[in-house]
Design an enzyme around this catalytic site. Structure first.
Site, PDB file in Angstrom:
ATOM      1  N   ASP A   1       0.839  -1.196   0.000  1.00 46.51           N
ATOM      2  CA  ASP A   1       0.000   0.000   0.000  1.00 46.51           C
ATOM      3  C   ASP A   1       0.875   1.247   0.000  1.00 46.51           C
ATOM      4  O   ASP A   1       1.961   1.242  -0.568  1.00 46.51           O
ATOM      5  CB  ASP A   1      -0.951  -0.032   1.211  1.00 46.51           C
ATOM      6  CG  ASP A   1      -2.286   0.613   0.900  1.00 46.51           C
ATOM      7  OD1 ASP A   1      -2.362   1.846   0.910  1.00 46.51           O
ATOM      8  OD2 ASP A   1      -3.257  -0.120   0.635  1.00 46.51           O
TER       9      ASP A   1
ATOM     10  N   SER B   1     -11.351  -1.043  -0.411  1.00 40.90           N
ATOM     11  CA  SER B   1     -10.049  -0.964   0.273  1.00 40.90           C
ATOM     12  C   SER B   1     -10.194  -1.263   1.756  1.00 40.90           C
ATOM     13  O   SER B   1      -9.309  -1.854   2.374  1.00 40.90           O
ATOM     14  CB  SER B   1      -9.445   0.435   0.117  1.00 40.90           C
ATOM     15  OG  SER B   1      -8.852   0.613  -1.132  1.00 40.90           O
TER      16      SER B   1
ATOM     17  N   HIS C   1      -3.750   5.973   3.671  1.00 41.37           N
ATOM     18  CA  HIS C   1      -4.457   4.782   3.194  1.00 41.37           C
ATOM     19  C   HIS C   1      -3.820   3.504   3.728  1.00 41.37           C
ATOM     20  O   HIS C   1      -4.504   2.607   4.232  1.00 41.37           O
ATOM     21  CB  HIS C   1      -4.465   4.794   1.662  1.00 41.37           C
ATOM     22  CG  HIS C   1      -5.352   3.774   1.027  1.00 41.37           C
ATOM     23  ND1 HIS C   1      -4.932   2.491   0.744  1.00 41.37           N
ATOM     24  CD2 HIS C   1      -6.640   3.841   0.594  1.00 41.37           C
ATOM     25  CE1 HIS C   1      -5.925   1.821   0.166  1.00 41.37           C
ATOM     26  NE2 HIS C   1      -6.971   2.618   0.070  1.00 41.37           N
TER      27      HIS C   1
END
Length: 782
Positions: free
Chosen positions: A147, A560, A225
């Site tokens: 990520d 996600s 994220h």
């Protein structure tokens, strides 16, 4: 004079010639771009030997060791064999013609796709006998996450655990890579590995300035994220967390004692304000994760349709995942955020667990009181002071006016400031994303407005507006009620109250609007997504760089967020059943899933018109972690099954042989894709009667008897033989045949049913999806 002119001419010609050469050289350099040369299964266990063979291959093409080393971007040498190198089109073609090369493909790019989640899924720590406590919360499992990196400040607050790390020696071969504002001391007993991969990204983004970029050239996270998905999967307990006063409680991950290894392969482009992930970098991250010894790989990344083939390395995720799965690593990927349209699901390879997103049993009702005392409940995350009765406006052009106003949310910025100043504005949008709400709020705020009501398709994509500006979402029905009120009075007003958190049975679970849907556009006989998990307004840690964070925590929505929920569940199952294959783990999750929500109510699928959720919305259903512990039977898959799949969909013998590292010859006729031993049956083109095979493995009591029950799709006849499966100490695997025919006389869409094996304790349920294609028969016959 003539000699002078001649000299000038020669000099000018030389300058022009040299400039031309410079232009030619520049063009030649510009033609070089990163290509991924995929060689399949590695032929040697010594990684240095593998890398040297890659350099030799490049050297024979480019002419020197120096050029070979200068061209090489990555050597893939642990999980599989291949390399990324800077090549021109002609060089790429030459190397692709070599017999040992499977594919040569230009680099490709991917995009990025809590307090309530785990109690909602029945995985509460308060119960002394549950999956969490039986596995010591996944303590011995390592979850690899590819990520945007990890945030340093979060290591201390939500990720540190105090346990004995020595049991990992020998199993874990990874480490922590230093870089900008990150060094090995930032790793600990929770974050045991952190690496970054940027070479592919840099080659494709020559204008990227690493010294001026906001992103950190290290494993450190910029946009949050990576931190968010990591803490959903395996964050430790943090108490008394709320988001702007909403959804308060204890935040933790699915496997709170599992370890995290972060592989940063996604980078922020300041000039475009996007985060992107190079396929070359992602493949290298997977290669390193295989070497390091992760047990689970979690990728909240994906491409968009049209899709590439499963072993086409333009889809580096599925190619890398194939080798990871063969080495016992379960790979979990996001299904995508392009819903609710059909055929938008991504990461569709049959060896990957593909995840859809649902809502929780939670909402944020926000009261809107009109001037006629009618109260409407919208949805928002507004915790500012109550906005007392304020003028309300819907910007629309009067019938005879030459001025043009727009009540479309995206066009509010085109209106006169006087239209919206000091007022609450109603607007309508066809977009279901939260971006339309934030855009409308920004326009109204800049015009001096005091709030905005956004009427849109019903949906779950919700987030607060900047500076806690009042922005409330309603559906078209309620938006029309407000609009009719505005038109019925000369001085419309309203007031907006604070949002509240509502949890429990009154709030129904839905497949989120944004969640990508099946059927699988590249191999429609392979059901995708596989499973669903909560992915709407999920509270977890983030960076302090993001504008909407609250004390290092934020609510985000997307597949996600659903992906690490499944990764956390997989970690717990892997801890309890270390001998189960990735396919067995997937089967256990799919066959035990909820087809209703945990309270027993039906699960709907959000969209322009809501409907009952079906397998193309949520796969097997909503994950049920406690049931997955003891599934009774599993549908297992191994290398030979994947080879049969590749034969069935048309891969040639040499490609399969190189991919798997041994000589392979497909049968003639080729096997049927319908026989792939998935925990689902999908027939996309039923014309005449077909018979397919499934094999189940007993992982429950040794002496077990299962009986079959079929709920056939509408207008479809389904026969199963045998109707009873008898297991004992000698019989652990049994195959059965399913014969499917139809009474439909026309082409149909998909109809859905189920097939269940039951021993009165276990109900092993797989979805049936059938579409008839009568027209093809008619066309062939005429």
């Amino acid at each position: 004079m003539t000699n002078y002119r001649t000299s000038i001419f020669v000099v000018l010609s030389l300058i022009i010639f040299l400039n031309g050469q410079s232009i030619f050289v520049a063009r030649a350099v510009a033609e070089s771009k990163v290509h991924i040369v995929y060689l399949g299964e590695k032929q040697h266990d010594d990684p240095e030997f593998v890398t040297e063979s890659h350099h030799q291959m490049l050297c024979s093409l480019l002419g020197s060791k120096e050029d070979a080393h200068g061209s090489m971007v990555y050597s893939y040498r642990h999980g599989f064999s291949g390399f990324a190198a800077k090549l021109t089109k002609s060089q790429a073609k030459k190397i692709a013609d070599l017999p040992e090369v499977v594919h040569v493909i230009p680099d490709n790019f991917y995009k990025l796709k809590t307090t309530r989640t785990w109690d909602y899924l029945g995985l509460s720590v308060s119960s002394p006998k549950n999956l969490l406590n039986e596995t010591n919360m996944g303590e011995q499992i390592i979850i690899g996450i590819i990520d945007t990196g990890m945030t340093v400040s979060i290591y201390i607050s939500s990720l540190i655990i105090i346990t004995d790390f020595s049991k990992f020696y020998g199993h874990w071969k990874g480490g922590c890579q230093s870089g900008e504002m990150f060094n090995s001391s930032h790793c600990n007993k929770k974050l045991i590995g952190a690496k970054y991969f940027i070479n592919g990204f840099l080659e494709e983004n020559k204008s990227f300035n690493s010294t001026e970029s906001l992103d950190f050239i290290s494993p450190r996270d910029l946009n949050g994220h990576g931190t968010h998905v990591s803490t959903i999967a395996a964050g430790s307990y943090v108490h008394d967390i709320s988001y702007k006063g909403l959804a308060g409680g204890t935040v933790r991950g699915g496997a709170p004692n599992a370890r995290i290894a972060m592989y940063k392969g996604c980078w922020y482009l300041d000039n475009l304000d996007i985060t992107t992930c190079s396929s070359a970098d992602i493949l290298k991250a997977i290669d390193e994760a295989i070497h390091d010894g992760v047990d689970v790989l979690s990728l909240s990344l994906g491409s968009v349709v049209p899709l590439h083939g499963e072993t086409d390395i333009r889809d580096g995720i599925s190619t890398g995942a194939f080798h990871a799965v063969l080495k016992g690593i379960t790979v979990v990927c996001a299904g995508g955020n392009s819903g609710p349209e059909a055929q938008t699901v991504t990461n569709t390879a049959p060896w990957i667990i593909t995840v859809a997103a649902t809502t929780l049993d939670r909402s944020f009702p926000t009261p809107i009181t009109l001037g006629n005392n009618k109260v409407i409940l919208g949805q928002a995350m507004y915790t500012g002071p109550e906005l007392g009765f304020t003028n309300l406006v819907y910007p629309e052009s009067p019938g005879i006016s030459k001025e043009t106003f727009s009540g479309t949310c995206e066009d509010l910025s085109l209106n006169s400031n006087l239209t919206m100043m000091g007022k609450v504005v109603l607007c309508f949008t066809t977009s279901s994303s939260s971006g339309s709400a934030s855009s409308a709020a920004d326009s109204v705020k800049k015009a001096g407005g005091l709030g905005v009501i956004i009427a849109k398709h019903p949906g779950s994509d919700l987030e607060p507006c900047l500076d806690d500006f009042p922005c409330v979402s309603v559906d078209y029905e309620l938006g029309t009620v407000i609009l009719l009120y505005i038109r019925s009075t000369g001085s419309p007003v309203l007031k907006i109250g604070q949002s509240r958190t509502l949890v429990g049975q009154p709030v129904g679970t839905k497949v989120a609007t944004f969640s990508s849907r099946g059927p699988n556009s590249i191999a429609p006989a392979i059901l995708k997504p596989d499973i669903a998990a909560p992915g709407a307004t999920i509270l977890a840690a983030t960076t302090t760089n993001t504008t909407l964070n609250d004390g290092g925590f934020i609510m985000l929505s997307g597949t996600s967020m659903a992906t690490p929920v499944i990764s956390g569940v997989v970690a717990l199952l892997k801890a309890l059943h270390p001998d189960w294959s990735p396919a067995a783990i997937r089967s256990a999750i799919v066959t035990t899933a909820w087809r209703t929500d945990p309270s027993g109510e039906q699960i709907d699928a959000e969209g322009s018109s809501r409907k009952l959720a079906d397998p193309f919305d949520y796969g097997g259903g909503l994950v049920n972690p406690e049931k997955a512990v003891n599934p009774g039977l599993v549908y297992d898959l191994g290398l030979e099954d994947y080879v049969l799949y590749m034969c069935s969909v048309g891969y040639n013998d040499s490609s399969i042989s190189q991919l798997v590292g041994k000589s392979t010859t497909c049968s003639n006729p080729r096997p049927s894709v319908l026989d792939l031993n998935l925990p689902s049956i999908t027939i996309p083109n039923l014309k005449e009667e077909v018979t397919l095979t499934r094999t189940v493995t007993n992982v429950g009591p040794v002496n077990s008897v299962y009986k079959v029950n079929v709920e056939p799709p509408l207008g479809v006849q389904v026969t199963v033989m045998p109707k009873k499966l008898i297991f004992n100490s000698k019989t652990k695997m049994i195959s059965y045949q399913v014969t499917v025919s139809t009474s439909h006389k026309i082409n149909t869409g998909f109809y859905f049913g189920s097939l269940t094996w039951s021993d009165s304790v276990h109900n092993v349920i797989i979805p049936l999806s059938v579409r008839t294609q009568i027209l093809q028969n008619y066309y062939d016959e005429n």
